[in-house]
Design a protein around this motif. Structure first.
Motif, short mmCIF file in Angstrom:
data_model
loop_
_atom_site.label_atom_id
_atom_site.label_comp_id
_atom_site.label_asym_id
_atom_site.label_seq_id
_atom_site.Cartn_x
_atom_site.Cartn_y
_atom_site.Cartn_z
N LYS A 14 -12.11 10.31 -32.53
CA LYS A 14 -12.41 11.55 -33.25
C LYS A 14 -12.24 12.75 -32.32
O LYS A 14 -11.62 13.76 -32.69
N ILE A 15 -12.74 12.65 -31.10
CA ILE A 15 -12.59 13.73 -30.12
C ILE A 15 -11.10 13.91 -29.79
O ILE A 15 -10.60 15.04 -29.74
N HIS A 16 -10.41 12.80 -29.58
CA HIS A 16 -8.98 12.86 -29.28
C HIS A 16 -8.22 13.56 -30.41
O HIS A 16 -7.39 14.44 -30.16
N LYS A 18 -9.29 15.76 -32.57
CA LYS A 18 -9.61 17.19 -32.58
C LYS A 18 -8.85 17.93 -31.47
O LYS A 18 -8.34 19.02 -31.68
#
Length: 142
Positions: A14-16, A18
């Motif tokens: 999810k961070i990747h 974004k």
């Protein structure tokens, strides 16, 4: 090697995703030593755009991705979305392209699968974790 626990992997991806989207592909194309793309599909229920970051391999003119869902017995939502609407968009670094998805034939899958496992050994573990055949999806220019 054991794959990371599902909640940890989901947070990392999810961070990747974004970072990849937020920097328009300047950050995130290489991740954990692998090349990644950002796939945007149309949600089959919502009709809204849905993006996910995926590892990929170039297979001729197509981009090939694995619908592993971390070894779950359920296919990933992005693959269900593509089955409903096969036209999608990918971002590979700063480049965007419109694609049409298709399931790799059994012969194509048999040829490509070992290369995916060589690229990311956890795919072999994901295959052992589920009874469903893990599809390889080809994203071809539309």
């Amino acid at each position: 090697m054991t794959p990371p626990p599902r909640p940890v992997a989901e947070i990392v991806w999810k961070i990747h995703r974004k970072l990849y989207a937020g920097t328009r592909g300047r950050v995130g194309r290489r991740f954990l030593g692998m090349t990644t793309l950002l796939l945007t599909t149309v949600g089959r229920k919502s009709g809204e755009p849905r993006s996910t970051a995926l590892m990929y391999r170039e297979e001729g003119p197509a981009l090939a991705v694995v619908a592993s869902n971390l070894g779950s017995d359920r296919p990933p939502a992005w693959w269900l979305n593509l089955q409903a609407t096969p036209i999608a968009q990918v971002r590979v670094g700063p480049e965007r392209r419109r694609v049409r998805a298709r399931l790799a034939s059994p012969e194509e899958r048999d040829e490509m699968w070992p290369r995916f496992v060589e690229m990311y050994a956890d795919y072999a573990e994901y295959e052992r974790m589920t009874d469903r055949p893990i599809p390889i999806v080809l994203l071809e220019r539309a």
